[in-house]
Scaffold this motif. Structure first.
Motif: not given
Length: 104
Positions: A1-8, A44-58
């Protein structure tokens, strides 16, 4: 199985707008009989240690072929309304994929 993450990344103040577009896009893909069913999806969205402007679709797929089918459908314009809506609010050069193999 693969976790495919799109980061923007999105500009400050655009998170809510981007999340709505991504959720609507996901709902339409899930409703499509042609969409390879994933074993799990999350946004998911950034919270602690990652900008809240960082979004990840997995999405978790059984095979890379399933992920490639989704990418192909996006590239053919089937979901053009979502890519057009998201494009102006994605920080240029920030989008990238990370593909992780799931080890049990």
């Amino acid at each position: 199985m693969f976790a495919c993450q799109w980061h923007v990344d999105v500009p400050y103040g655009k998170q809510k707008e981007a999340l709505k577009i991504l959720k609507d896009w996901h709902d339409e893909m899930e409703a499509s009989p042609d969409y390879p069913k994933d074993r799990g999806a999350r946004l998911t969205v950034g919270h602690i240690g990652v900008s809240t402007s960082h979004l990840v679709v997995e999405h978790v797929f059984d095979s890379l072929a399933d992920w490639e089918k989704v990418i192909e459908e996006v590239a053919t314009g089937r979901y053009r309304q979502y890519t057009d809506a998201l494009s102006p609010i994605v920080v240029p050069g920030s989008q990238h994929w990370k593909i992780l193999r799931i080890v049990k």
